[in-house]
Scaffold this active site. Structure first.
Site: not given
Ligand SMILES: O=C(O)[C@@H](CO)OP(=O)(O)O
Ligand SMILES: [Mg+2]
Length: 421
Positions: A43, A156, A165, A206, A243, A287, A314, A339, A367, A390
């Site tokens: 993403s 994901h 998430e 994840e 997230d 997020e 993000d 990131k 990550h 995270k």
């Protein structure tokens, strides 16, 4: 004696999704080699630095990284030969200049970051220091609080959740090791609960579960149930962080909650959903609750909830001081997701963190959904003063590599270690 870079080489390896990525070795004239690997997102924000892929459909469906590899071997290596690896900022600047584009499109942010991180590793080893102490100095004693992604949705996992998430956040734990234990126990409790309800317990990218739940609400309810079942107090021992990665379900000016069948929402309605959730569930951090170009949505969200919870940018900020400065000025969020591969060098990442720290923002080191066994970000988080990290659930080795590295660092620091946001 001043150490010097003698040679740099790269290797095409696989990430946790089975896609190619780069590993870079920086060899010094003192016999030391620093090695680091580069992660990859799914993403991704549209303003992220460019991850250079070959586009040759005959190899890995176009995802090969041989062009980036050649850029390391043929362009970056000769330019950095003879440099002192301890001069991280100068080396990173030299690569930025060599690339010459705004977004690292020529050499590739994957090529540049691989070298940047491997240079830091080689320098740390030359100084006889662990990476966190080399990058963070004597004051690098704070362990980050983990955000553990136990339910995977969005891009994901093929699950029932629009939101990407759902994370457990052990804010009440006294140490990193205890936080990890709280999280792992809750992860196992969640597995038992899912199985009892007849849901699948396979995991997503994840390491979180990916059940076909009926709604995003149900995901929050399952997590609260798991926290209690594991013997913890929701909101006190363990909170929830989200997230949604809203850019991934934003189409034609609408937030399409199609997997959960909640229909289309506008920015204000999304904020209303989150407001209701914050009252109903122990959520302390959200997020990307809005899409990457929806600055008004982010501002509305921060105005409505920013004094109660963490609003993390993000895709909106992409670890870039240009967007962070705008967000600080416009009160678009109050925390940053960091990131390294969104911006592409260690030095620029540190600059982004400093800007956020000066603004009093929260900091979450993150990550990517495609990861490697490299635990660079664990040392980096301690070097940057702890904050939050995270890096997935309590399973999948490429995530655990980071958590296990933090356990090592905490033990090494002993009584000097500090923990907490
Ligand atoms: O959106 C995110 O925060 C990340 C990491 O969890 O996902 P991706 O690496 O796919 O961008
Ligand atoms: Mg995100």
């Amino acid at each position: 004696m001043t150490p010097r870079i003698q040679a740099i080489d790269a290797l095409e390896i696989l990430d946790s999704r089975g896609n190619p990525t780069l590993r870079v070795n920086v060899h010094l004239d003192n016999g030391i080699t620093g090695t680091s690997s580069v992660p990859s997102g799914a993403s991704t924000g549209e303003n992220e630095a460019v991850e250079l892929r070959d586009g040759d459909a005959a190899r890995y469906g176009g995802k090969g990284v041989l062009k980036a590899l050649a850029n390391v071997n043929d362009t970056i290596a000769p330019a950095l030969a003879g440099c002192d690896p301890r001069q991280q900022a100068q080396i990173d600047q030299a690569m930025i200049d060599l690339d010459g584009t705004e977004n690292k499109a020529r050499l590739g942010a994957n090529a540049i970051l691989g070298v940047s991180q491997a240079v830091a590793r080689a320098a740390a080893q030359s100084c006889g220091l662990p990476l966190y102490a080399y990058l963070g100095g004597v004051g690098a004693v704070h362990l980050p609080v983990p955000m553990m992604n136990v339910l995977n949705g969005g891009k994901h996992a093929d699950s029932g959740m629009d939101f990407q998430e759902f994370m457990i956040f052990p804010i009440g734990a006294p140490s990193f090791a205890e936080a990890l234990r709280y999280g792992a126990e809750t992860f196992h409790a969640l597995k038992t609960i899912l199985a009892a309800k007849g849901y699948a317990t396979g995991v997503g990218d994840e390491g979180g579960f990916a059940p076909q739940v009926k709604s995003n609400d149900e995901a929050c309810e399952l997590i609260v149930e798991a926290i209690v079942a594991a013997g913890y107090r929701p909101g006190e021992d363990i909170a929830i962080a989200l997230d949604p990665a809203a850019s991934s379900f934003y189409e034609e000016g609408q937030y399409r909650l199609s997997r959960s069948g909640q229909g289309d929402k506008n920015a204000e309605e999304m904020t209303e959903i989150f407001k209701a959730w914050v009252n109903k569930y122990p959520i302390v951090s959200i997020e990307d609750g809005h899409a990457e170009n929806d600055w008004e949505g982010f501002k509305g969200m921060t105005a409505a909830l920013g004094d109660k919870i963490q609003i993390v940018g993000d895709d909106l900020l992409v670890t870039n001081t240009k967007f962070i400065a705008r967000a600080i000025g416009e009160h678009a969020c109050n925390a940053v997701l960091i990131k390294l591969n969104q911006i592409g060098t260690v030095t620029e990442t540190i600059a982004a963190i400093q800007l956020c720290r000066n603004a009093g923002w929260g900091i979450v080191i993150s990550h990517r959904s495609g990861e490697t066994e490299d635990s660079f970000m664990a040392d980096f988080a301690v070097a940057m003063g702890g904050g939050q990290i995270k890096t997935g659930s309590a399973c999948r080795s490429e995530r655990i590599a980071k958590y296990n590295r933090l356990l090592e660092i905490e033990r090494e620091l002993g009584a000097a270690a500090r923990f907490g946001r």
